[in-house]
Write a protein that holds these residues in place. Sequence first.
Motif, PDB file in Angstrom:
ATOM      1  N   ILE A  50       0.827  -1.204   0.000  1.00 51.12           N
ATOM      2  CA  ILE A  50       0.000   0.000   0.000  1.00 51.12           C
ATOM      3  C   ILE A  50       0.866   1.260   0.000  1.00 51.12           C
ATOM      4  O   ILE A  50       0.589   2.221  -0.721  1.00 51.12           O
ATOM      5  N   THR A  51       1.961   1.232   0.783  1.00 55.10           N
ATOM      6  CA  THR A  51       2.877   2.378   0.765  1.00 55.10           C
ATOM      7  C   THR A  51       3.485   2.547  -0.624  1.00 55.10           C
ATOM      8  O   THR A  51       3.601   3.666  -1.145  1.00 55.10           O
ATOM      9  N   LEU A  52       3.841   1.420  -1.233  1.00 51.26           N
ATOM     10  CA  LEU A  52       4.415   1.466  -2.581  1.00 51.26           C
ATOM     11  C   LEU A  52       3.423   2.088  -3.566  1.00 51.26           C
ATOM     12  O   LEU A  52       3.791   2.948  -4.374  1.00 51.26           O
ATOM     13  N   ALA A  53       2.156   1.691  -3.452  1.00 50.03           N
ATOM     14  CA  ALA A  53       1.140   2.253  -4.341  1.00 50.03           C
ATOM     15  C   ALA A  53       1.057   3.762  -4.164  1.00 50.03           C
ATOM     16  O   ALA A  53       0.994   4.518  -5.135  1.00 50.03           O
ATOM     17  N   LEU A  54       1.107   4.207  -2.911  1.00 46.39           N
ATOM     18  CA  LEU A  54       1.025   5.642  -2.634  1.00 46.39           C
ATOM     19  C   LEU A  54       2.236   6.372  -3.221  1.00 46.39           C
ATOM     20  O   LEU A  54       2.102   7.429  -3.852  1.00 46.39           O
ATOM     21  N   VAL A  55       3.424   5.802  -3.042  1.00 48.73           N
ATOM     22  CA  VAL A  55       4.646   6.422  -3.575  1.00 48.73           C
ATOM     23  C   VAL A  55       4.553   6.555  -5.091  1.00 48.73           C
ATOM     24  O   VAL A  55       4.852   7.605  -5.658  1.00 48.73           O
ATOM     25  N   LEU A  56       4.085   5.494  -5.752  1.00 53.25           N
ATOM     26  CA  LEU A  56       4.053   5.497  -7.211  1.00 53.25           C
ATOM     27  C   LEU A  56       3.050   6.491  -7.792  1.00 53.25           C
ATOM     28  O   LEU A  56       3.150   6.858  -8.952  1.00 53.25           O
ATOM     29  N   THR A  57       2.080   6.938  -6.966  1.00 51.60           N
ATOM     30  CA  THR A  57       1.173   7.968  -7.484  1.00 51.60           C
ATOM     31  C   THR A  57       1.910   9.276  -7.667  1.00 51.60           C
ATOM     32  O   THR A  57       1.419  10.184  -8.329  1.00 51.60           O
ATOM     33  N   GLY A  58       3.087   9.397  -7.048  1.00 53.16           N
ATOM     34  CA  GLY A  58       3.863  10.614  -7.198  1.00 53.16           C
ATOM     35  C   GLY A  58       3.442  11.739  -6.276  1.00 53.16           C
ATOM     36  O   GLY A  58       3.786  12.892  -6.511  1.00 53.16           O
ATOM     37  N   VAL A  59       2.724  11.426  -5.188  1.00 49.50           N
ATOM     38  CA  VAL A  59       2.342  12.490  -4.253  1.00 49.50           C
ATOM     39  C   VAL A  59       3.578  13.020  -3.537  1.00 49.50           C
ATOM     40  O   VAL A  59       4.636  12.395  -3.526  1.00 49.50           O
ATOM     41  N   ASP A  60       3.417  14.197  -2.932  1.00 52.23           N
ATOM     42  CA  ASP A  60       4.508  14.837  -2.210  1.00 52.23           C
ATOM     43  C   ASP A  60       5.134  13.885  -1.185  1.00 52.23           C
ATOM     44  O   ASP A  60       4.432  13.145  -0.490  1.00 52.23           O
ATOM     45  N   ALA A  61       6.457  13.930  -1.084  1.00 54.97           N
ATOM     46  CA  ALA A  61       7.177  13.025  -0.168  1.00 54.97           C
ATOM     47  C   ALA A  61       6.720  13.187   1.282  1.00 54.97           C
ATOM     48  O   ALA A  61       6.704  12.227   2.054  1.00 54.97           O
ATOM     49  N   MET A  62       6.312  14.416   1.647  1.00 58.45           N
ATOM     50  CA  MET A  62       5.852  14.623   3.023  1.00 58.45           C
ATOM     51  C   MET A  62       4.573  13.841   3.294  1.00 58.45           C
ATOM     52  O   MET A  62       4.352  13.341   4.398  1.00 58.45           O
ATOM     53  N   PHE A 120      12.621   4.144   0.363  1.00 56.07           N
ATOM     54  CA  PHE A 120      14.021   4.218  -0.045  1.00 56.07           C
ATOM     55  C   PHE A 120      14.220   3.831  -1.501  1.00 56.07           C
ATOM     56  O   PHE A 120      15.120   4.310  -2.159  1.00 56.07           O
ATOM     57  N   ASN A 121      13.388   2.913  -1.978  1.00 50.22           N
ATOM     58  CA  ASN A 121      13.592   2.405  -3.322  1.00 50.22           C
ATOM     59  C   ASN A 121      12.245   2.023  -3.916  1.00 50.22           C
ATOM     60  O   ASN A 121      11.637   1.048  -3.494  1.00 50.22           O
ATOM     61  N   ALA A 122      11.752   2.830  -4.855  1.00 50.93           N
ATOM     62  CA  ALA A 122      10.494   2.523  -5.523  1.00 50.93           C
ATOM     63  C   ALA A 122      10.579   3.107  -6.925  1.00 50.93           C
ATOM     64  O   ALA A 122       9.990   4.134  -7.220  1.00 50.93           O
ATOM     65  N   PRO A 123      11.371   2.481  -7.791  1.00 55.33           N
ATOM     66  CA  PRO A 123      11.558   3.032  -9.123  1.00 55.33           C
ATOM     67  C   PRO A 123      10.228   3.105  -9.870  1.00 55.33           C
ATOM     68  O   PRO A 123       9.399   2.219  -9.666  1.00 55.33           O
ATOM     69  N   PRO A 124       9.952   4.118 -10.657  1.00 55.98           N
ATOM     70  CA  PRO A 124      10.885   5.188 -11.027  1.00 55.98           C
ATOM     71  C   PRO A 124      10.848   6.396 -10.079  1.00 55.98           C
ATOM     72  O   PRO A 124      11.566   7.366 -10.338  1.00 55.98           O
ATOM     73  N   VAL A 125      10.043   6.388  -9.032  1.00 54.03           N
ATOM     74  CA  VAL A 125       9.911   7.598  -8.213  1.00 54.03           C
ATOM     75  C   VAL A 125      11.120   7.777  -7.281  1.00 54.03           C
ATOM     76  O   VAL A 125      11.746   8.833  -7.246  1.00 54.03           O
ATOM     77  N   TYR A 126      11.427   6.738  -6.502  1.00 56.59           N
ATOM     78  CA  TYR A 126      12.594   6.824  -5.618  1.00 56.59           C
ATOM     79  C   TYR A 126      13.611   5.760  -5.988  1.00 56.59           C
ATOM     80  O   TYR A 126      13.234   4.638  -6.344  1.00 56.59           O
ATOM     81  N   THR A 127      14.882   6.111  -5.892  1.00 63.09           N
ATOM     82  CA  THR A 127      15.955   5.135  -6.096  1.00 63.09           C
ATOM     83  C   THR A 127      16.902   5.237  -4.904  1.00 63.09           C
ATOM     84  O   THR A 127      16.830   6.194  -4.142  1.00 63.09           O
ATOM     85  N   PRO A 128      17.797   4.263  -4.731  1.00 69.99           N
ATOM     86  CA  PRO A 128      18.712   4.333  -3.586  1.00 69.99           C
ATOM     87  C   PRO A 128      19.511   5.646  -3.528  1.00 69.99           C
ATOM     88  O   PRO A 128      19.905   6.092  -2.453  1.00 69.99           O
ATOM     89  N   ASP A 129      19.740   6.283  -4.696  1.00 68.51           N
ATOM     90  CA  ASP A 129      20.519   7.531  -4.684  1.00 68.51           C
ATOM     91  C   ASP A 129      19.641   8.774  -4.646  1.00 68.51           C
ATOM     92  O   ASP A 129      20.137   9.889  -4.492  1.00 68.51           O
ATOM     93  N   TYR A 130      18.355   8.586  -4.853  1.00 71.83           N
ATOM     94  CA  TYR A 130      17.468   9.744  -4.846  1.00 71.83           C
ATOM     95  C   TYR A 130      16.138   9.329  -4.239  1.00 71.83           C
ATOM     96  O   TYR A 130      15.234   8.885  -4.927  1.00 71.83           O
ATOM     97  N   ASN A 131      16.070   9.415  -2.905  1.00 78.58           N
ATOM     98  CA  ASN A 131      14.829   9.020  -2.239  1.00 78.58           C
ATOM     99  C   ASN A 131      14.413  10.070  -1.217  1.00 78.58           C
ATOM    100  O   ASN A 131      14.964  11.179  -1.200  1.00 78.58           O
TER     101      ASN A 131
END
Lengths: 77, 455
Positions: free
Chosen positions: B39-51, B332-343
């Motif tokens: 569920i967290t992954l789904a939320l991240v992939l929607t591209g909502v604000d990181a906060m 920490f890692n949910a490509p394409p939104v977050y990667t280990p170098d940009y999360n």
Amino acid sequence: MMNYKPLIEIWGDSVNPKSLVKAIIAAVIFTLGAHLLAPSENETMGLFFGLAGAVISFAVASFFIKPKRNVEERDEQ
Amino acid sequence: MMDPSLLIGMMGAALAAVLLYTFIGFIPGTDETSVLLPITLALVLTGVDAMIVVTFFIAAIVTLNLTNTMPTALVGLPGGVMSSAMIEHTLLIKSHGKSAEIIKKMATASMLGVLIAIPVSLGLAHILSPFAQVIEPYGAWLFVIGAVFLSLISRHKVLSLLSIVPLAMLFESLRHLYWGTGVVPEDTQITVSFFLGITIGPLIFKLFSLLNQNERLKQYQDAPKTISIPKASDNKEIVSPLQILSFDEMRHLSYGALIVNILFVLSPVGLTILVGETIGKRFTSPLKRSTMSVVSMSATVQATYLSGIIIPLLALGIPLSPVAIGPGAALFNAPPVYTPDYNIHHILSFTQLTVAIIVGAAIALVISYVLITKYARTITRVILSRVPHEAVLALFIAFIVLLAFIDAGFINIFGVLLIGLLTGGLHKMGVNYGVMFMSLYAAPLLIEILIGGVF
């Protein structure tokens, strides 16, 4: 009273193997089916549709399968 | 100054998390990682604000850790993995007819655990962050060291140590198979579905062993479990936490919640058991011992989860704790939104993260504390008499099949099945989750070491 037997304990609670197999098949079909219905160019929608399918299958299974627990309320001494 | 629409978004996310995870928390046997990660992954992939993502996740873990303890205390069915550690004690307390009382103590202890853990882990993160630049280039090595370290502190040291390399080979061989056959491009590192494969391993192993008829015949039960819910009515008024816990209980739970912050790299379940048993041992009367244990465990569970996500997120940016590798992996890692170098660590400032954490925790605490002290018994009864265990198990299988399919298509469903069978078998033999998760993250480097590509 419904005959629940046979029963097997998996992960701390009783299940009927036949109901479990039916529930798993339904859940996989609903989930992957919903996932494949999603607009294909959008990865996020794919995940969302799939999760929604899983939730629907959960509701359907909860409707058709009776929990194998005798729930009773008892006074505490 | 903060954008008001962002704040409303954060509050909405926290509220959604509280409602969803209150329901999930009351369902017995719902594994934390399997319900938090997808569920967290789904939320991240929607591209909502990181906060918004952080607020949601913090509210979710605070709620889940609190509500999971309720079926545990009321009817003796663990709400999740963390609360299975408490079961022996809650059964004893229940046999003394004190479950109505203990759920209030546990809810209050859980709340205090959050209040202690947040400032302490924010402080620790602040102290550790200067070292992040030093540590970062060695991130991959830390996972190798972590796998060895977790093996050495586990109960089955040699077994765990010997499992690391075969596990690494399993993960890397699947990745190379997918690259070689062109199922996924060579820069794609499949992690999420492999990870859930480990989580669900014991279930898959059990289901497969039941396909053997002899095994199945041995395990048939005569009657369903009888579950008794205490009749004492839910207390409709909300009392101050200070009237619920004794000074002694508060003192002990505070020790527990404090000490685990420093040990954030260790397994939350392991730490919780350790704290609960250490504190319990100091008391001779069984009832007192069990009460002390579950009270301190309720606080410790929250502290292990919060420090395990807050410290790596704020200070390091690499998932260097079982919580960050597991349930919080999508941060920490949910490509394409977050990667280990940009999360999230790189996107949000220390202050922004702090605000998101506090908003998430505050909303979750207030709402779920009120819900629980008022309706814990009613919710338990409704869920136990309506939700069949079959549906819960099927839901887990569906989650894992879906994520396997999304990661690398149809073939990966069998890849994850393979991982589940193997890790489930190892788990049954005594290898803990932490060692297996660390091996997954250490796999690429381990294979490089083995073929002599590092030295």
